[in-house]
Design a protein around this motif. Structure first.
Motif, PDB file in Angstrom:
ATOM      1  N   TRP A 145      -5.055  11.004   2.868  1.00  0.00           N
ATOM      2  CA  TRP A 145      -5.914  10.455   3.097  1.00  0.00           C
ATOM      3  C   TRP A 145      -6.298   9.251   3.516  1.00  0.00           C
ATOM      4  CZ3 TRP A 145      -6.530   9.754  -2.123  1.00  0.00           C
ATOM      5  CH2 TRP A 145      -6.263   8.784  -2.952  1.00  0.00           C
ATOM      6  N   ASP A 146      -5.290   8.981   4.797  1.00  0.00           N
ATOM      7  CA  ASP A 146      -5.863   8.123   5.988  1.00  0.00           C
ATOM      8  C   ASP A 146      -7.655   8.461   5.854  1.00  0.00           C
ATOM      9  OD1 ASP A 146      -5.079  10.574   7.556  1.00  0.00           O
ATOM     10  OD2 ASP A 146      -5.307   9.016   8.885  1.00  0.00           O
ATOM     11  N   ARG A 147      -8.164  10.113   5.718  1.00  0.00           N
ATOM     12  CA  ARG A 147      -9.479  10.693   6.143  1.00  0.00           C
ATOM     13  C   ARG A 147      -9.564  10.494   5.101  1.00  0.00           C
ATOM     14  NH1 ARG A 147      -8.564  15.000  10.259  1.00  0.00           N
ATOM     15  NH2 ARG A 147     -10.705  15.392  10.575  1.00  0.00           N
ATOM     16  N   TYR A 148      -9.589  10.360   3.716  1.00  0.00           N
ATOM     17  CA  TYR A 148     -11.064  10.592   2.428  1.00  0.00           C
ATOM     18  C   TYR A 148     -11.408   9.621   2.041  1.00  0.00           C
ATOM     19  CZ  TYR A 148     -11.140  11.434  -2.814  1.00  0.00           C
ATOM     20  OH  TYR A 148     -11.222  11.697  -3.558  1.00  0.00           O
ATOM     21  N   ASP A 149     -12.707   9.578   1.859  1.00  0.00           N
ATOM     22  CA  ASP A 149     -13.899   9.529   1.000  1.00  0.00           C
ATOM     23  C   ASP A 149     -12.680   7.015   1.257  1.00  0.00           C
ATOM     24  OD1 ASP A 149     -15.524   7.188  -1.103  1.00  0.00           O
ATOM     25  OD2 ASP A 149     -16.375   8.400   0.858  1.00  0.00           O
ATOM     26  N   GLY A 150     -13.577   6.439   1.862  1.00  0.00           N
ATOM     27  CA  GLY A 150     -13.018   5.150   2.292  1.00  0.00           C
ATOM     28  C   GLY A 150     -13.161   4.406   0.485  1.00  0.00           C
ATOM     29  N   ARG A 151     -14.354   4.325  -0.294  1.00  0.00           N
ATOM     30  CA  ARG A 151     -14.335   3.620  -1.171  1.00  0.00           C
ATOM     31  C   ARG A 151     -13.174   4.396  -2.427  1.00  0.00           C
ATOM     32  NH1 ARG A 151     -21.017   3.893  -1.275  1.00  0.00           N
ATOM     33  NH2 ARG A 151     -20.207   6.588  -0.328  1.00  0.00           N
ATOM     34  N   ALA A 152     -13.592   5.230  -2.424  1.00  0.00           N
ATOM     35  CA  ALA A 152     -12.549   6.090  -3.702  1.00  0.00           C
ATOM     36  C   ALA A 152     -10.884   5.803  -3.694  1.00  0.00           C
ATOM     37  CB  ALA A 152     -13.116   7.332  -3.927  1.00  0.00           C
ATOM     38  N   ARG A 153     -10.205   5.985  -2.124  1.00  0.00           N
ATOM     39  CA  ARG A 153      -9.471   5.774  -1.429  1.00  0.00           C
ATOM     40  C   ARG A 153      -8.838   3.732  -2.154  1.00  0.00           C
ATOM     41  NH1 ARG A 153      -9.989   6.616   3.338  1.00  0.00           N
ATOM     42  NH2 ARG A 153      -9.418   4.387   4.189  1.00  0.00           N
ATOM     43  N   LYS A 154     -10.102   3.251  -1.716  1.00  0.00           N
ATOM     44  CA  LYS A 154      -9.971   1.531  -2.020  1.00  0.00           C
ATOM     45  C   LYS A 154      -9.034   1.346  -3.479  1.00  0.00           C
ATOM     46  CE  LYS A 154     -11.729  -0.550   1.992  1.00  0.00           C
ATOM     47  NZ  LYS A 154     -13.023  -1.714   2.534  1.00  0.00           N
ATOM     48  N   ILE A 155     -10.806   2.705  -4.475  1.00  0.00           N
ATOM     49  CA  ILE A 155     -10.554   2.420  -6.063  1.00  0.00           C
ATOM     50  C   ILE A 155      -8.735   2.947  -6.461  1.00  0.00           C
ATOM     51  CG2 ILE A 155     -11.570   2.762  -8.227  1.00  0.00           C
ATOM     52  CD1 ILE A 155     -14.208   2.523  -7.052  1.00  0.00           C
ATOM     53  N   ILE A 156      -8.958   4.374  -5.874  1.00  0.00           N
ATOM     54  CA  ILE A 156      -7.185   4.786  -6.377  1.00  0.00           C
ATOM     55  C   ILE A 156      -6.379   3.934  -6.306  1.00  0.00           C
ATOM     56  CG2 ILE A 156      -5.961   6.926  -6.312  1.00  0.00           C
ATOM     57  CD1 ILE A 156      -8.722   8.348  -5.776  1.00  0.00           C
ATOM     58  N   ASP A 157      -6.175   3.368  -4.832  1.00  0.00           N
ATOM     59  CA  ASP A 157      -4.685   2.609  -4.338  1.00  0.00           C
ATOM     60  C   ASP A 157      -4.948   1.458  -5.401  1.00  0.00           C
ATOM     61  OD1 ASP A 157      -4.658   4.518  -2.557  1.00  0.00           O
ATOM     62  OD2 ASP A 157      -4.793   3.605  -1.004  1.00  0.00           O
ATOM     63  N   ALA A 158      -5.811   0.927  -5.773  1.00  0.00           N
ATOM     64  CA  ALA A 158      -5.783  -0.787  -6.263  1.00  0.00           C
ATOM     65  C   ALA A 158      -5.187  -0.072  -7.918  1.00  0.00           C
ATOM     66  CB  ALA A 158      -7.522  -1.112  -6.348  1.00  0.00           C
ATOM     67  N   ALA A 159      -5.292   1.218  -8.548  1.00  0.00           N
ATOM     68  CA  ALA A 159      -5.059   2.209 -10.244  1.00  0.00           C
ATOM     69  C   ALA A 159      -4.079   1.957  -9.704  1.00  0.00           C
ATOM     70  CB  ALA A 159      -5.904   2.659 -10.322  1.00  0.00           C
ATOM     71  N   LEU A 160      -3.169   1.948  -8.589  1.00  0.00           N
ATOM     72  CA  LEU A 160      -1.932   2.463  -8.146  1.00  0.00           C
ATOM     73  C   LEU A 160      -0.348   1.632  -7.633  1.00  0.00           C
ATOM     74  CD1 LEU A 160      -1.941   6.377  -6.841  1.00  0.00           C
ATOM     75  CD2 LEU A 160      -1.420   5.848  -8.892  1.00  0.00           C
ATOM     76  N   ASP A 161      -1.074   0.572  -7.007  1.00  0.00           N
ATOM     77  CA  ASP A 161      -0.151  -0.224  -7.124  1.00  0.00           C
ATOM     78  C   ASP A 161       0.690  -0.869  -8.227  1.00  0.00           C
ATOM     79  OD1 ASP A 161      -0.002  -2.155  -5.224  1.00  0.00           O
ATOM     80  OD2 ASP A 161      -0.658  -3.998  -6.337  1.00  0.00           O
ATOM     81  N   GLY A 162       1.412  -0.911  -7.356  1.00  0.00           N
ATOM     82  CA  GLY A 162       2.512  -1.099  -8.054  1.00  0.00           C
ATOM     83  C   GLY A 162       3.302   0.500  -9.127  1.00  0.00           C
ATOM     84  N   GLU A 163       2.964   0.933  -8.728  1.00  0.00           N
ATOM     85  CA  GLU A 163       3.897   2.923  -8.952  1.00  0.00           C
ATOM     86  C   GLU A 163       4.703   3.196  -7.815  1.00  0.00           C
ATOM     87  OE1 GLU A 163       2.989   4.081 -11.628  1.00  0.00           O
ATOM     88  OE2 GLU A 163       2.008   3.257 -12.465  1.00  0.00           O
ATOM     89  N   ASN A 164       5.898   3.760  -8.284  1.00  0.00           N
ATOM     90  CA  ASN A 164       6.862   4.315  -7.438  1.00  0.00           C
ATOM     91  C   ASN A 164       6.038   5.329  -6.621  1.00  0.00           C
ATOM     92  OD1 ASN A 164       7.097   7.459  -8.026  1.00  0.00           O
ATOM     93  ND2 ASN A 164       7.590   6.188 -10.338  1.00  0.00           N
ATOM     94  N   GLN A 165       6.781   5.534  -5.416  1.00  0.00           N
ATOM     95  CA  GLN A 165       6.011   6.403  -4.214  1.00  0.00           C
ATOM     96  C   GLN A 165       6.182   8.265  -4.357  1.00  0.00           C
ATOM     97  OE1 GLN A 165       5.130   4.532  -1.407  1.00  0.00           O
ATOM     98  NE2 GLN A 165       3.801   6.516  -0.356  1.00  0.00           N
ATOM     99  N   ALA A 166       7.107   8.102  -5.287  1.00  0.00           N
ATOM    100  CA  ALA A 166       6.995   9.143  -5.309  1.00  0.00           C
ATOM    101  C   ALA A 166       5.802  10.321  -5.937  1.00  0.00           C
ATOM    102  CB  ALA A 166       8.065  10.279  -6.410  1.00  0.00           C
TER     103      ALA A 166
END
Length: 598
Positions: free
Chosen positions: A206-227
């Motif tokens: 995940w840390d080597r996945y495309d940076g721009r796409a990673r930011k969009i996905i992580d922002a959408a998942l903000d607040g969700e449970n870790q699992a």
């Protein structure tokens, strides 16, 4: 040609035809030892002293089996020889990083002149060694060439063809790089991609996945449970793993050995660093995609001023692989592929369709539709298409050949009674009906009337096959309802679009759509008629009679008497029937066929 001439596919105890071919090749390489050098396929003989461009003689023995698989003498004694010599020259160029070619002008244009004041912008600056003048070829170089060629020849046929395609395409790319560097770059990347293997594809982290796409996905998942976050990350990475880009990057990296960064990099200018190569490959794939999808070219800094460097700073992308960098990487990956791929023992194989200069084309129907051998349920639909084409060609005066289907008709009588319902059975009945409608009654099968009565439904129920028989015979087109016409023409058009239709002559498809339009227009369903009229025109683009007929229909001046006979045969007066030749149905319009049916 290399594997064939090496005898990889010859049957035991079969005599071999041999012919020696000799060609002059031009090269920037010069053989230090001028004695002939025997290669696994061919021999190279130095011809001149060291020069900017030297010449050498390539000699190869063209070897082919003297007998075909069926035991008959093979009429092909040898190939022209150029393709065999060219294959050897391509392999030598690839393995030695020195140019070998029969093309005098091309080699002299690409190889840097000894008195050139500036090498910038030359082919030699793009591909060090490949186009440098006066490159000495030592005995150790020739040993490397022999080892590579031996390994190449023992590959399985599919792998061999794959590698030879890469070798040819990449070398051709280097030779046109001066004129179109971006196209050469994309061809080199495409060559690497062609060697991609699903088994070598690994997921990114995940840390080597495309940076721009990673930011969009992580922002959408903000607040969700870790699992849930980890599950979605894994799903995204798996989807990316099966993608073409990841497949390309992973497969290429998996074939990069330690030697690429060590002894092979000695003398290279700014070679790629291992930590950067994955990112550089990803960028190379993106460059290829931009060229292929939006025709975007590389900037000059990516190739003009590199002077042989394998990486270069590109302002918007940081460091990228240059043409020189890609060329060395391709050569390394291909050599690894050849070394690691499974090797096979020689075994018999009918190689004839793989010989150069073979042109595959289908014979005119009148030369094969009468053959009963091979005629069965699997070939029935294609045979009907051929019979229809042959009859149309004969009626149009394009062929004077008689068509005697007596043997085929005999097989139809034997096969049809036990066949299940379906297109194959309908096609056989149609062939039977057309033959008996187009020939002299004295040539008819004794049981023809009973056979046709028994299977009459196949010639009356709405289907493209029944329509074909109606158009091409005196039976006339069956009387179907307007809705049946519309359903039939729609289904046929859908099948045509998907490529899953029963093969039929183009003129039949045109007339099916046209007749449907006629029926709908007569029934007052103008808008639908216009749609089917468009289908008819687009099945035979540019036909003036169809264009005029469509124009009149759209304007409300419908012509219900389109001359189908003229459209099919190109004329209105036809010859009288003769023995074993079709008789031409006399109707002059689609409407006439229906009136005759009534």
């Amino acid at each position: 040609m290399l594997q064939i001439s090496a005898g990889r596919f010859f049957r035991p105890d079969i005599s071999i035809n041999e012919r020696t071919h000799r060609r002059t090749v031009y090269s920037n390489g010069w053989l230090l030892d001028q004695t002939p050098v025997k290669l696994p396929v061919g021999t190279i003989i130095g011809s001149t002293e060291i020069q900017g461009v030297s010449t050498a003689m390539l000699e190869a023995v063209d070897r082919l089996e003297a007998k075909r698989p069926d035991g008959t003498d093979d009429f092909l004694f040898a190939t022209g020889g150029d393709e065999l010599i060219d294959d050897i020259a391509y392999v030598m160029t690839f393995a030695l990083n020195r140019t070998f070619s029969r093309n005098h002008d091309q080699v002299h244009r690409l190889v840097l002149r000894e008195d050139a004041a500036d090498r910038r912008g030359s082919a030699a600056s793009l591909f060090p060694g490949l186009f440098e003048p006066q490159q000495v070829i030592h005995a150790a170089d020739l040993d490397t060439l022999k080892q590579f060629m031996n390994a190449l020849l023992t590959l399985a046929r599919e792998d061999f063809v794959r590698v030879m395609r890469v070798i040819r395409n990449t070398i051709d790319a280097t030779r046109r790089a001066i004129d179109d560097p971006t196209a050469a770059y994309t061809d080199l990347v495409a060559a690497l991609e062609s060697l991609s293997d699903d088994n070598l594809t690994t997921p990114a982290t995940w840390d080597r996945y495309d940076g721009r796409a990673r930011k969009i996905i992580d922002a959408a998942l903000d607040g969700e449970n870790q699992a849930l976050v980890e599950k979605l990350h894994a799903a995204v990475l798996e989807a990316e793993r099966v993608g073409l880009k990841r497949r390309f990057v992973s497969s290429t990296l998996a074939r990069v050995s330690e030697a690429y960064y060590r002894n092979e990099a000695v003398g290279a200018v700014r070679p790629p660093q291992s930590a950067d190569l994955e990112r550089m490959l990803s960028l190379a794939y993106d460059i290829r995609s931009r060229k292929g999808h939006v025709l975007e070219d590389l900037g000059d800094e990516a190739w003009v001023f590199t002077d042989g460097a394998e990486t270069v700073f590109e302002p918007t992308l940081r460091r990228i692989l240059t043409l020189a960098g890609l060329w060395r990487l391709v050569r390394h990956v291909v050599k690894r592929f050849v070394a690691d791929a499974p090797k096979t023992e020689p075994e018999p194989w009918d190689y004839r369709n793989a010989l150069p200069g073979i042109v595959r084309m289908q014979l005119a129907p009148q030369y094969w539709v009468w053959q009963s051998d091979g005629f069965d349920a699997q070939t029935a639909e294609m045979r009907l298409n051929g019979v229809a084409e042959a009859f149309i060609a004969w009626g149009a005066g394009h062929s004077d050949e008689g068509i005697d289907l007596t043997g085929v008709i005999g097989k139809v009588e034997k096969l049809v009674p036990s066949m299940p319902d379906g297109a194959a059975k309908a096609a056989m009945v149609a062939i039977y009906a057309l033959w008996h409608d187009w020939t002299d009654p004295k040539d008819h099968s004794p049981g023809a009337m009973n056979f046709l009565d028994t299977h009459a439904d196949y010639l009356e129920a709405p289907s493209p096959i029944a329509f074909t028989v109606g158009v091409l015979s005196n039976r006339g087109i069956p009387e179907w309802t307007v809705d049946e016409w519309a359903e039939l023409a729609t289904a046929r058009r859908t099948a045509r679009t998907k490529g899953k239709e029963t093969p039929l002559p183009t003129s039949i498809d045109v007339l099916l759509q046209l007749t449907t339009a006629d029926e709908l227009e007569t029934a007052g369903r103008h808008d639908e008629a216009v749609g089917f009229a468009a289908n008819a025109v687009e099945e035979c683009p540019g036909h003036e009679d169809l264009l005029l007929w469509e124009k009149r229909l759209i304007a409300g001046d419908h012509d219900p008497n389109f001359n189908c006979h003229k459209f099919l045969y190109g004329k209105e007066i036809v010859a009288e029937p003769s023995e074993h030749n079709p008789s031409i149905p006399p109707d002059e319009s689609c409407a006439a066929a229906e009136e005759q049916q009534g």
